[in-house]
Design an enzyme around this catalytic site. Sequence first.
Site, PDB file in Angstrom:
ATOM      1  N   HIS A 189       0.825  -1.224   0.000  1.00  0.00           N
ATOM      2  CA  HIS A 189       0.000   0.000   0.000  1.00  0.00           C
ATOM      3  C   HIS A 189       0.851   1.263   0.000  1.00  0.00           C
ATOM      4  CE1 HIS A 189      -2.756  -3.113   1.125  1.00  0.00           C
ATOM      5  NE2 HIS A 189      -2.277  -3.206   2.346  1.00  0.00           N
ATOM      6  N   ARG A 190       2.043   1.194  -0.599  1.00  0.00           N
ATOM      7  CA  ARG A 190       2.954   2.350  -0.677  1.00  0.00           C
ATOM      8  C   ARG A 190       3.465   2.793   0.706  1.00  0.00           C
ATOM      9  NH1 ARG A 190       2.865   0.636  -5.117  1.00  0.00           N
ATOM     10  NH2 ARG A 190       2.579   1.773  -7.056  1.00  0.00           N
ATOM     11  N   LEU A 191       3.326   1.904   1.713  1.00  0.00           N
ATOM     12  CA  LEU A 191       3.886   2.226   3.033  1.00  0.00           C
ATOM     13  C   LEU A 191       5.302   1.651   3.095  1.00  0.00           C
ATOM     14  CD1 LEU A 191       0.732   1.572   5.255  1.00  0.00           C
ATOM     15  CD2 LEU A 191       1.642   3.750   4.427  1.00  0.00           C
TER      16      LEU A 191
END
Length: 211
Positions: A189-191
């Site tokens: 999740h782009r974390l």
Amino acid sequence: MELEDIRREYTKGGLRRKDLLADPIAQFDFWLKQAIDAGLTDPTAMTVATVDESGQPFQRIVLLKDVDQNGFIFYTNLGSRKAQQIEANSKVSLHFPWHPLERQVHITGVAEKLSAVENMKYFSSRPKASQLAAIASKQSSRISARGVLEGKFLELKKKFEQGEIPVPSFWGGFRIKPQSIEFWQGGEHRLHDRFLFSKDAEEWHIDRLAP
Ligand SMILES: Cc1cc2nc3c(=O)[nH]c(=O)nc-3n(C[C@H](O)[C@H](O)[C@H](O)COP(=O)(O)O)c2cc1C
């Protein structure tokens, strides 16, 4: 296919503080070895960024030829654009893009020239054709046609048919002494995970950065 539709999830599991080695050079060695073992194309290829006198940044890929506690080494033409820019401003940045491993490493540091002995040691280990090409090419200068380069190469090939090729005075290496080394690992999740090692009074400090 629209460019804006090209994306992928990063699923390799992230990077946790407990898995990070205390020494960034050891951590870099560990990741580099994994990049080599994974069969990545040109795992030692790194982008070197320099700036010209007006502050205009330039980048190009070179090959990392050695790394230890003293720094990151690459070889080049000492009259090239990059070498001239380093002469005027020795601050550079390096970047390793290891896409299949969902990783990048970003380094800032200061470049210094290698000694004549170090240059000779590496130059003599190169294939003869690479040695000749290094002499034939006045890197970064304007040439009228490819034939000029090939003509020079053939001329040198004949000249050095027998015997050792001396290290040209305009060829050598730079060692980048790192000031900071950032390890980036893609996350779901782009974390993503980012850890920045910064050198302060010869000590490395670690900070986690927001992705
Ligand atoms: C995969 C790859 C590896 C390269 N390795 C080197 C290298 O080790 N040394 C070098 O001088 N140029 C290397 N080059 C060429 C540089 O990217 C660049 O074109 C050249 O050094 C001239 O840069 P400059 O005009 O900014 O000085 C490589 C290019 C590629 C694509």
